[in-house]
Motif scaffolding. Structure first.
Motif, PDB file in Angstrom:
ATOM      1  N   ALA A 146      -5.787  -4.249  -9.152  1.00  0.00           N
ATOM      2  CA  ALA A 146      -6.531  -3.764  -7.993  1.00  0.00           C
ATOM      3  C   ALA A 146      -6.763  -4.881  -6.992  1.00  0.00           C
ATOM      4  O   ALA A 146      -6.668  -4.677  -5.777  1.00  0.00           O
ATOM      5  N   ALA A 147      -7.058  -6.077  -7.486  1.00  0.00           N
ATOM      6  CA  ALA A 147      -7.333  -7.210  -6.609  1.00  0.00           C
ATOM      7  C   ALA A 147      -6.102  -7.668  -5.848  1.00  0.00           C
ATOM      8  O   ALA A 147      -6.220  -8.340  -4.819  1.00  0.00           O
ATOM      9  N   GLU A 148      -4.931  -7.318  -6.346  1.00  0.00           N
ATOM     10  CA  GLU A 148      -3.686  -7.749  -5.710  1.00  0.00           C
ATOM     11  C   GLU A 148      -3.064  -6.680  -4.821  1.00  0.00           C
ATOM     12  O   GLU A 148      -2.040  -6.925  -4.181  1.00  0.00           O
ATOM     13  N   LYS A 149      -3.683  -5.514  -4.745  1.00  0.00           N
ATOM     14  CA  LYS A 149      -3.100  -4.439  -3.951  1.00  0.00           C
ATOM     15  C   LYS A 149      -3.069  -4.823  -2.472  1.00  0.00           C
ATOM     16  O   LYS A 149      -4.047  -5.340  -1.933  1.00  0.00           O
ATOM     17  N   PRO A 150      -1.961  -4.561  -1.795  1.00  0.00           N
ATOM     18  CA  PRO A 150      -1.914  -4.813  -0.346  1.00  0.00           C
ATOM     19  C   PRO A 150      -2.700  -3.747   0.393  1.00  0.00           C
ATOM     20  O   PRO A 150      -3.091  -2.723  -0.169  1.00  0.00           O
ATOM     21  N   LEU A 151      -2.932  -4.002   1.677  1.00  0.00           N
ATOM     22  CA  LEU A 151      -3.528  -2.971   2.513  1.00  0.00           C
ATOM     23  C   LEU A 151      -2.632  -1.733   2.516  1.00  0.00           C
ATOM     24  O   LEU A 151      -1.405  -1.844   2.417  1.00  0.00           O
ATOM     25  N   PRO A 152      -3.212  -0.555   2.632  1.00  0.00           N
ATOM     26  CA  PRO A 152      -2.378   0.650   2.725  1.00  0.00           C
ATOM     27  C   PRO A 152      -1.389   0.545   3.884  1.00  0.00           C
ATOM     28  O   PRO A 152      -1.686  -0.063   4.923  1.00  0.00           O
ATOM     29  N   ALA A 153      -0.232   1.141   3.708  1.00  0.00           N
ATOM     30  CA  ALA A 153       0.810   1.073   4.737  1.00  0.00           C
ATOM     31  C   ALA A 153       0.331   1.644   6.063  1.00  0.00           C
ATOM     32  O   ALA A 153       0.672   1.130   7.135  1.00  0.00           O
ATOM     33  N   THR A 154      -0.499   2.701   6.015  1.00  0.00           N
ATOM     34  CA  THR A 154      -1.005   3.284   7.259  1.00  0.00           C
ATOM     35  C   THR A 154      -1.908   2.301   7.997  1.00  0.00           C
ATOM     36  O   THR A 154      -1.901   2.245   9.235  1.00  0.00           O
ATOM     37  N   THR A 155      -2.684   1.522   7.240  1.00  0.00           N
ATOM     38  CA  THR A 155      -3.562   0.531   7.859  1.00  0.00           C
ATOM     39  C   THR A 155      -2.740  -0.581   8.503  1.00  0.00           C
ATOM     40  O   THR A 155      -3.007  -0.989   9.646  1.00  0.00           O
TER      41      THR A 155
END
Length: 329
Positions: free
Chosen positions: A29-38
């Protein structure tokens, strides 16, 4: 290995497996990138994903805003997140165990990130700061975290903390030394101030009101200093971060770029002023806290703009009310 020892080891592993899986999930979870839409919305506004971040929290509205710097230095509102829970009532946190969420000016440094939080993900906002300690306020570990439970922290849903965490993580990784987190009791409009006129915490809200109004004009995160056991917002004269230090006799305020002519005039009148900084808006005698918010006089030093030549001040309440985030929650 004896059979009994082997069985004990297997049993220990089976018992520990859920905790290990939870830890791995937290790391992911800590490594997840920002959502593509963001990311797409940011790029459409010429904002790189790792641009500096500014966070504002409004307790009464239970909202957390994420702003990011545009190439011109002004900040754009990216997203407003609903807060699941925060602790206590309006007003600053004063003591350990009072279950209050703080109000004031804080910041998130790289060491404050908690990818292994038991509340999914978290970051420490830095309470108590130097002024809190100077005023005798106690407590610690005030976080923005997931799990929607709070006894003084600002709790988000797990899904939302992942995105907020990514905003802060990426900004810090790109070199922002500390992500400012400014916590307000509510949106500091004149109407809201009047509505809470009888609140016992009202005497602590002056600097927060200044920061709110200044940001409404400039769209630049307010510069915060400390002296005389109080906050100083957007000071013209240099003010450090020692709340126990004496305040300068004249502080002033800077908000917009100086014209070369006014810069030279300020330097001639008082070379100790930061004449090449930003435009003076007000000044105050540091011996009067209330004068800090209301005075328009430099005493014997004349360096203000006449009323007839001063541009009309835009209502920060109206301008902030008109701001729409690039993305919905």
């Amino acid at each position: 290995m004896k059979r009994a020892d082997w069985l004990a080891a297997v049993l220990y592993f089976l018992i520990a497996l859920p905790a290990l899986q939870a830890a791995r999930a937290g790391e992911a979870a800590a490594e997840k990138p920002l959502p593509a839409t963001t990311e797409a919305a940011l790029l459409m506004k010429d904002i790189v994903p790792e641009a500096p971040v500014y966070i504002r929290v409004f307790k009464e509205e239970s909202e957390l805003e994420v702003w990011k710097a545009r190439p011109n230095g002004r900040y754009a509102l990216i997203k407003t997140f609903p807060i699941c829970n925060w602790g206590g009532t309006l007003g600053p946190k004063r003591t350990q165990g009072d279950s209050m969420s703080p109000e004031g000016f804080y910041g998130v440094t790289p060491g404050a990130m908690k990818p292994d939080s038991k509340y999914h993900l978290a970051f420490n906002i830095g309470y108590p700061n130097a002024l809190d300690r100077a005023l005798g306020r106690t407590g610690a570990y005030i976080m923005v975290h997931g799990d929607c439970r709070s006894v003084g922290c600002f709790a988000m849903s797990d899904k939302l903390i992942e995105e907020i965490y990514a905003f802060v993580r990426d900004a810090l990784a790109a070199g922002e030394p500390s992500v400012p987190v400014h916590v307000f009791p509510f949106r500091m409009t004149d109407a809201n101030i009047k509505r809470h006129a009888d609140n016992p915490a009202r005497d602590t809200w002056g600097p927060l009101k200044q920061a709110y109004d200044d940001f409404g004009e400039t769209r630049e995160p307010p510069k915060i200093g400390m002296c005389g056991k109080r906050y100083v917002v957007n000071s013209l004269t240099p003010v450090g971060m020692d709340p126990n230090a004496a305040c300068p006799a004249l502080i002033g305020k800077r908000l917009a770029p100086l014209s070369p002519r006014l810069s030279r005039r300020l330097a001639q009148n008082d070379p100790s002023l930061e004449a090449r900084g930003k435009k003076m808006k007000t000044a105050q005698e540091s011996s009067s806290i209330y004068g800090f918010f209301t005075s328009l006089s430099w005493g014997s030093t004349t360096a203000t703009i006449s009323a007839e030549n001063r541009p009309a001040r835009q209502s920060s309440d109206a301008s902030l009310g008109a701001v729409q985030p690039l993305l919905g929650p």
